[in-house]
Scaffold this motif. Structure first.
Motif, PDB file in Angstrom:
ATOM      1  N   VAL A  13       0.834  -1.201   0.000  1.00 24.79           N
ATOM      2  CA  VAL A  13       0.000   0.000   0.000  1.00 24.79           C
ATOM      3  C   VAL A  13       0.871   1.254   0.000  1.00 24.79           C
ATOM      4  N   LEU A  14       1.916   1.263   0.820  1.00 26.43           N
ATOM      5  CA  LEU A  14       2.801   2.425   0.875  1.00 26.43           C
ATOM      6  C   LEU A  14       3.522   2.632  -0.453  1.00 26.43           C
ATOM      7  N   SER A  15       3.980   1.542  -1.047  1.00 24.88           N
ATOM      8  CA  SER A  15       4.693   1.659  -2.321  1.00 24.88           C
ATOM      9  C   SER A  15       3.774   2.157  -3.423  1.00 24.88           C
ATOM     10  N   SER A  16       2.526   1.707  -3.415  1.00 20.05           N
ATOM     11  CA  SER A  16       1.587   2.132  -4.459  1.00 20.05           C
ATOM     12  C   SER A  16       1.175   3.587  -4.312  1.00 20.05           C
ATOM     13  N   SER A  17       1.417   4.170  -3.119  1.00 15.86           N
ATOM     14  CA  SER A  17       1.054   5.577  -2.923  1.00 15.86           C
ATOM     15  C   SER A  17       2.034   6.529  -3.598  1.00 15.86           C
ATOM     16  N   ILE A  18       3.197   6.021  -4.003  1.00 11.62           N
ATOM     17  CA  ILE A  18       4.192   6.841  -4.693  1.00 11.62           C
ATOM     18  C   ILE A  18       3.958   6.702  -6.190  1.00 11.62           C
ATOM     19  N   THR A  19       3.631   7.799  -6.818  1.00 12.11           N
ATOM     20  CA  THR A  19       3.245   7.759  -8.225  1.00 12.11           C
ATOM     21  C   THR A  19       3.958   8.845  -9.015  1.00 12.11           C
ATOM     22  N   CYS A  20       3.947   8.676 -10.295  1.00 12.18           N
ATOM     23  CA  CYS A  20       4.409   9.688 -11.241  1.00 12.18           C
ATOM     24  C   CYS A  20       3.287   9.854 -12.258  1.00 12.18           C
ATOM     25  N   LYS A  21       2.638  11.010 -12.247  1.00 14.12           N
ATOM     26  CA  LYS A  21       1.421  11.178 -13.028  1.00 14.12           C
ATOM     27  C   LYS A  21       1.425  12.527 -13.725  1.00 14.12           C
ATOM     28  N   ALA A  22       1.019  12.525 -14.973  1.00  6.67           N
ATOM     29  CA  ALA A  22       0.876  13.762 -15.741  1.00  6.67           C
ATOM     30  C   ALA A  22      -0.595  14.162 -15.771  1.00  6.67           C
ATOM     31  N   PHE A  23      -0.895  15.457 -15.601  1.00  2.11           N
ATOM     32  CA  PHE A  23      -2.282  15.912 -15.655  1.00  2.11           C
ATOM     33  C   PHE A  23      -2.322  17.308 -16.277  1.00  2.11           C
ATOM     34  N   ARG A  24      -3.486  17.667 -16.720  1.00  4.29           N
ATOM     35  CA  ARG A  24      -3.688  18.940 -17.398  1.00  4.29           C
ATOM     36  C   ARG A  24      -4.462  19.902 -16.503  1.00  4.29           C
TER      37      ARG A  24
END
Length: 687
Positions: free
Chosen positions: A84-95
């Protein structure tokens, strides 16, 4: 499941299960565990009224016991939290409108990280005995905390620093240090945990460096090069610094500022060793235990020194007169130009001086490569005999006509200018005075050598040789050594007068005294052991060893050799323990410097080894006298025992440096045996 309440709920369940499962459970506790298993069985029954105990039957058939079931529950619960902790770290692009943004980090806010770390610290201690579960959990929590941003974003997408989010972080982080592993692991090429903690709280990095420095100060004979290889926690610090150039820059800046504030040689020694080791890790990572994949990802050495890359190339290159001229050209002229055209107010002028010696300066970088200072000293006193003493093609010859450097500048003058710049980097006028002073010092030594040679050829000298009947060549050498010792004493007197005229800065005094070591490195063939004792003791302490009447008046008795031994012992009767420690450290550091220099000064390995051994032979007598003084001290504390243990190890290493030229040396064998005996007796009493 990425918000803090859900994650802390998982920690609460884990803590509850750990409370239930106790390795030292009594019979009553075991009954409670069995009752919990029974309740769990009931939840698996198809019907409440069913008498079929599904889980009990399955466990019985598979020969499982209740504690094993709880171990599995805890294992998978920890793995769930880590996932769960690992999945909370993300790299995401948004507009947002017409703009695009890239968000990298954790969905757990920085404000919530203190509570997350607190929940982790509460259960880490209870996870002992469960293998690597505690380390994997600790790593996941720290990684999330490091990835959390200290900024919050509004609708206008303008980052605002959230001060409240970073308050109180240090106390919670300190809770994790008690469970911190000393070694370093590169499983799945993860970032080492120690490095993550440094990112999370820079105060931890400062504490790690401070702890090493405290050991260096209280253990003066500790060999840092060996300690950084043998001590697991120190070794991991070096690896982490090599993996993070930015952290290394911060560490170097920290030590440099401490050195400017305190003037302690131990601080500079640690900084020099860290620089040397980092360059070594970059050049041969696999020798340090790094895999090939990690070694290929290490940056070039320039990444660790953000300024003056060309100067770094020269300082890290071979010792030569051509490179020395290059150093003079690249370091002194810019400083002179800035000082000459400085018409700024007093505050700006002071800021300019501070900038010339801060961690970004050329002077700071040069101080991390002391071999050049010793090489300049050697050039200063060797003069025309430099090529004869260090015969190596392309390493000691001066610049040729038409070279990019000034062909009119002699190598000895360049050496004087470099030494003056190291001693006084902020004052051009003081540098010019120091250059004149160094020229007079070297000329004075050259005159003393010429006078010594002339006196040995006079008739009075030969009449004395004929008048006294020597039984062997040893007595002949004794007569020559008497005069050499007196010559050194006279020259040191002139040197001290020059030293006194140059100011009383502590830092300058320490470096200025070491100028006399250039004679020992470059001209040791013409100096006997007693003369070397005078040079070494003055360089280490700034004090003179008292000459005896026999050494001042000359040879009066035929049995001078035995008298000389008594005089040599009498020299150290008035020396205190502090001076003996300083003298011993100086000999060790000088031998290390000579060993490092030999690889550049000689193309022939055998000649380089002879160079090291020559200096060792000249320094042997002084070292033994210092060691004998230290053996007599009373050891009442742990630091004293560690000091003697380090001395014994360092003395054994010093004996082998280059090669062992003291086989059968009774004095050295007796000193090592006395140290070993004293250490054994202390351990026996302690036991």
């Amino acid at each position: 499941m990425s918000r803090l309440p859900e994650i802390t709920d998982l920690f609460a369940r884990l803590a509850s299960n750990l409370e239930t499962l106790n390795p030292t459970a009594t019979n009553e506790d075991q009954e409670a565990i069995d009752l919990s298993i029974s309740h769990l069985n009931q939840s698996l029954n198809l019907e409440d009224s069913s008498r079929v105990r599904v889980l009990d039957t399955a466990l019985s058939l598979m020969c499982f016991r209740a504690p094993q079931v709880f171990d599995s529950v805890i294992e998978y619960l920890v793995k769930t939290i880590v996932t769960v902790l690992s999945s909370s770290i993300t790299c995401k692009a948004f507009r947002f409108g017409k703009a695009e943004f890239l968000r990298v980090g954790s969905r757990v806010s920085s404000r919530d990280c203190a509570g997350l770390i607190g929940a982790c610290a509460a259960v880490l201690g209870k996870l002992e005995g469960h293998g690597l579960l505690s380390q994997s959990l600790l790593y996941a929590v720290v990684r999330v905390a490091v990835s959390a941003s200290c900024f919050r974003f509004g609708l206008e997408i303008t980052p605002i620093l959230d001060v409240k989010s970073i308050e109180g972080g240090t106390p919670t982080v300190l809770k994790l240090l008690s469970r911190f592993p000393r070694d370093i692991s590169f499983e799945n090429q993860q970032i080492p945990l120690r490095l993550l903690l440094w990112y999370l709280d820079p105060l931890i990095l400062k504490n790690d460096v401070s702890n090493i420095l405290q050991d260096v100060i209280r253990r003066p004979f500790l060999c840092l090069k060996v300690a950084f290889h043998e001590r697991t926690d120190w070794n991991s610090i070096i690896i982490c610094l090599a993996l993070s150039p930015a952290t290394f820059v911060e560490t170097r800046a920290l030590l440099h500022n401490w050195f400017l504030m305190t003037g302690l040689a131990s601080v500079l020694e640690l900084q020099i060793e860290l620089v040397s080791l980092i360059l070594d890790v970059v050049s041969r990572p696999m020798w340090w235990g790094l895999t090939m994949d990690i070694g290929l990802k290490l940056p070039f050495s320039y990444a660790y020194f953000l300024h003056h890359h060309q100067l770094l190339r020269t300082l890290d290159g071979p010792l030569s007169c051509q490179n020395l001229l290059c150093l003079v050209r690249s370091t002194i002229k810019p400083a002179s130009h800035s000082m000459r055209h400085s018409d700024s107010p007093l505050t700006q002028h002071a800021a300019t001086k501070i900038g010339m010696i801060n961690y970004k300066s050329q002077w700071s970088m040069a101080m991390n490569f002391p071999d050049w200072f010793y090489f300049a000293l050697t050039v200063l006193f060797s003069g025309k005999s430099l090529h004869d003493n260090f015969h190596s093609e392309g390493t000691v010859e001066a610049a040729e006509p038409g070279h990019s450097h000034d062909p009119k500048l002699p190598c000895s003058t360049a050496a004087a200018q470099y030494i003056a710049w190291v001693l006084s980097p902020t004052s051009e006028s003081h540098q010019e005075l120091l250059v004149e002073c160094l020229a007079k010092i070297s000329e004075s030594w050259a005159l003393k050598k010429c006078t010594d040679k002339h006196n040995k050829e006079t008739s009075g000298y030969r009449k004395k040789l004929k008048k006294i009947k020597f039984q062997d060549k040893t007595d002949d050498c004794a007569l020559l050594q008497e005069y050499d010792c007196k010559t050194i004493a006279l020259w040191l007197g002139e040197f001290q007068d020059t030293h006194a005229s140059q100011g009383n800065s502590l830092q300058q005094n320490v470096l200025f005294r070491r100028i006399s070591l250039g004679i020992l490195i470059g001209c040791s063939n013409g100096i006997n052991e007693d003369g070397c004792q005078l040079l070494l003791h003055y360089a280490a302490t700034g004090n003179f060893l008292p000459l005896t009447e026999t050494q001042i008046a000359g040879l009066k008795h035929r049995n001078w050799n035995s008298q000389r031994q008594d005089d040599s012992t009498a020299w150290f009767e008035k020396c205190n323990i502090k001076e003996a420690v300083a003298g011993t450290c100086l000999v060790f550091h000088l031998t290390d410097a000579v060993e490092s220099m030999s690889t550049s000064l000689f193309e022939n390995e055998e000649r380089g080894i002879d160079f090291i051994c020559r200096v060792k032979i000249r320094a042997r007598k002084y070292l033994l006298n210092c060691v004998k003084k230290l053996i007599c001290i009373k050891i009442d504390e742990e630091d004293g025992f560690l000091m003697l243990r380090d001395l014994c190890s360092r003395l054994a290493r010093w004996r082998q440096q280059g090669k062992d030229v003291f086989q059968g040396s009774k004095d050295l064998d007796d000193a090592v045996d006395a140290l070993s005996h004293k250490l054994s007796s202390i351990q026996t009493v302690s036991a």
